[in-house]
Design a protein around this motif. Structure first.
Motif, mmCIF file in Angstrom:
data_model
loop_
_atom_site.group_PDB
_atom_site.id
_atom_site.type_symbol
_atom_site.label_atom_id
_atom_site.label_comp_id
_atom_site.label_asym_id
_atom_site.label_seq_id
_atom_site.Cartn_x
_atom_site.Cartn_y
_atom_site.Cartn_z
ATOM 1 N N ALA A 4 -10.099 7.064 36.858
ATOM 2 C CA ALA A 4 -9.714 6.479 37.892
ATOM 3 C C ALA A 4 -10.970 6.001 38.939
ATOM 4 C CB ALA A 4 -8.530 6.626 38.953
ATOM 5 N N ALA A 5 -12.149 6.686 39.620
ATOM 6 C CA ALA A 5 -13.069 6.315 40.194
ATOM 7 C C ALA A 5 -13.782 5.485 39.472
ATOM 8 C CB ALA A 5 -13.333 7.777 40.770
ATOM 9 N N LYS A 6 -13.807 5.860 38.303
ATOM 10 C CA LYS A 6 -15.366 5.006 37.265
ATOM 11 C C LYS A 6 -14.763 3.552 36.778
ATOM 12 C CE LYS A 6 -17.001 8.780 34.919
ATOM 13 N NZ LYS A 6 -16.800 9.630 33.728
ATOM 14 N N ARG A 7 -13.505 4.076 37.363
ATOM 15 C CA ARG A 7 -12.817 2.287 36.596
ATOM 16 C C ARG A 7 -12.283 1.326 37.725
ATOM 17 N NH1 ARG A 7 -7.817 3.783 32.521
ATOM 18 N NH2 ARG A 7 -8.985 5.367 30.886
ATOM 19 N N VAL A 8 -12.231 2.430 38.998
ATOM 20 C CA VAL A 8 -12.042 1.895 40.101
ATOM 21 C C VAL A 8 -13.902 0.670 40.608
ATOM 22 C CG1 VAL A 8 -11.789 1.654 42.978
ATOM 23 C CG2 VAL A 8 -9.698 2.499 41.399
ATOM 24 N N LEU A 9 -14.646 1.760 40.615
ATOM 25 C CA LEU A 9 -16.310 1.123 41.020
ATOM 26 C C LEU A 9 -16.501 0.067 39.946
ATOM 27 C CD1 LEU A 9 -17.776 4.902 42.456
ATOM 28 C CD2 LEU A 9 -17.223 2.533 43.393
ATOM 29 N N ARG A 10 -16.201 -0.001 39.037
ATOM 30 C CA ARG A 10 -16.231 -1.471 38.000
ATOM 31 C C ARG A 10 -15.344 -2.483 38.485
ATOM 32 N NH1 ARG A 10 -15.728 2.507 33.590
ATOM 33 N NH2 ARG A 10 -13.857 1.959 32.767
ATOM 34 N N LEU A 11 -13.929 -2.324 38.976
ATOM 35 C CA LEU A 11 -13.495 -3.210 39.075
ATOM 36 C C LEU A 11 -14.147 -3.970 41.012
ATOM 37 C CD1 LEU A 11 -9.842 -2.487 38.236
ATOM 38 C CD2 LEU A 11 -11.682 -3.752 37.442
ATOM 39 N N LEU A 12 -14.376 -3.135 41.370
ATOM 40 C CA LEU A 12 -15.007 -2.651 43.098
ATOM 41 C C LEU A 12 -15.884 -2.514 43.609
ATOM 42 C CD1 LEU A 12 -11.212 -2.181 44.906
ATOM 43 C CD2 LEU A 12 -12.163 -4.480 44.046
ATOM 44 N N PRO A 13 -17.116 -2.499 42.714
ATOM 45 C CA PRO A 13 -18.654 -1.880 42.616
ATOM 46 C C PRO A 13 -18.717 -1.107 44.455
ATOM 47 C CG PRO A 13 -18.607 -4.659 42.118
ATOM 48 C CD PRO A 13 -17.913 -4.095 41.971
ATOM 49 N N HIS A 14 -18.090 -2.737 45.748
ATOM 50 C CA HIS A 14 -18.496 -2.299 47.646
ATOM 51 C C HIS A 14 -17.351 -2.122 47.924
ATOM 52 C CE1 HIS A 14 -21.781 -5.515 46.769
ATOM 53 N NE2 HIS A 14 -20.776 -5.839 46.542
ATOM 54 N N CYS A 15 -16.672 -0.617 46.987
ATOM 55 C CA CYS A 15 -15.781 -0.498 47.623
ATOM 56 C C CYS A 15 -16.888 1.430 47.603
ATOM 57 C CB CYS A 15 -14.154 0.033 46.432
ATOM 58 S SG CYS A 15 -13.267 1.237 47.216
ATOM 59 N N ARG A 16 -16.060 2.275 48.486
ATOM 60 C CA ARG A 16 -16.172 3.506 47.940
ATOM 61 C C ARG A 16 -15.904 4.449 47.988
ATOM 62 N NH1 ARG A 16 -21.785 2.131 48.393
ATOM 63 N NH2 ARG A 16 -22.058 0.281 49.941
ATOM 64 N N VAL A 17 -16.073 6.160 47.879
ATOM 65 C CA VAL A 17 -15.261 6.479 47.299
ATOM 66 C C VAL A 17 -15.291 7.712 47.591
ATOM 67 C CG1 VAL A 17 -14.156 7.754 44.839
ATOM 68 C CG2 VAL A 17 -14.753 5.350 44.685
ATOM 69 N N LEU A 18 -14.130 8.645 48.128
ATOM 70 C CA LEU A 18 -14.723 9.509 48.554
ATOM 71 C C LEU A 18 -13.503 10.684 47.609
ATOM 72 C CD1 LEU A 18 -14.632 10.063 52.758
ATOM 73 C CD2 LEU A 18 -16.009 10.938 51.006
#
Length: 254
Positions: free
Chosen positions: A80-94
């Motif tokens: 899920a993190a990989k997909r989110v970061l492709r959609l929102l590259p400026h989002c930070r994931v913890l």
């Protein structure tokens, strides 16, 4: 861990209250984290109970920081993190987990996460971690990240080599070859800086090692991030090892 915000990052992230999305399949965890963060002035913009919902809510709410459990139904947190970061590259994931295992830390970093937390984190540490990664920094100290990458880069190389070949002679994957071509965009000094970051040196240590001012080092780091589309130092450390710029267990850059 002190904040080492690099030049070129969005300055508003340092002052604007981060908007957080919490993704965890346990309602009690989500509720607890929401109470902790809101009581410390951090906005929780939404919640998700599984990986699929996390992607949909992230796209809808566009949070600054996503707290993502690793083990969730329907789709695990790493995917899920990989997909989110492709959609929102400026989002930070913890990434969140109850399992204190190095392989999860490395997998989270390889997925593009900016940090890693156990669910028994203290309230103060949780809030500080959210604020830290929102500025563009990585939660893990580079030296810790380096140790994890060394361990699992060695395992990955051995898997690529197969039983009949030494890791050093393993064929290069298409992804790694592409990254190697990207490194050609770096100047010799920038490659040197990246290699030293891969060994876990802070900006202060880089300045001392290269006999440069810390401001100059920060400029080099910012340019490396821009040229290689890196979000933070954790990604830089992973990249330095995956491209072979630094080899596991080495004390000097290649």
């Amino acid at each position: 861990m002190p904040n080492t915000q690099e030049p070129g990052a969005n300055p508003s992230r340092e002052t604007v209250v981060p908007r957080v999305l919490i993704a965890d399949d346990e309602e009690l965890i989500r509720t607890g984290f929401r109470l902790i963060l809101t009581s410390r002035g951090i906005e929780v913009t939404g919640e998700a109970a599984d990986g699929v919902q996390a992607i949909a809510e992230a796209e809808r709410l566009r949070p600054d920081v996503l707290l993502m459990d690793i083990r969730m139904p329907h789709l695990d947190g790493l995917q899920a993190a990989k997909r989110v970061l492709r959609l929102l590259p400026h989002c930070r994931v913890l990434m969140l987990t109850t399992f204190d295992l190095d392989r999860y830390v490395y997998a989270a970093l390889a997925a593009g996460a900016s940090g890693f937390l156990l669910k028994d984190v203290t309230a103060a540490h949780l809030a500080a971690a959210v604020r830290l990664v929102n500025t563009g920094d990585a939660l893990l100290a580079p030296s810790i990240t380096r140790r994890l990458v060394e361990r699992y880069a060695t395992t990955h190389e051995a898997d690529q080599a197969g039983p009949a070949r030494h890791p050093a002679t393993a064929p290069t994957t298409a992804r790694t070859a592409s990254i190697h071509r990207d490194l050609a965009a770096l100047t010799p000094r920038e490659r040197e800086v990246l290699a030293l970051m891969g060994r876990g040196l802070s900006n202060t240590e880089l300045a001392e090692a290269l006999t440069l001012s810390e401001a100059t080092v920060k400029t080099h780091v910012a340019r490396i991030f821009a040229k290689l589309a890196l979000r933070d130092r954790a990604q830089a450390v992973v990249l330095a090892y995956e491209t072979g710029l630094v080899t596991p267990g080495s004390s000097t850059a290649e």
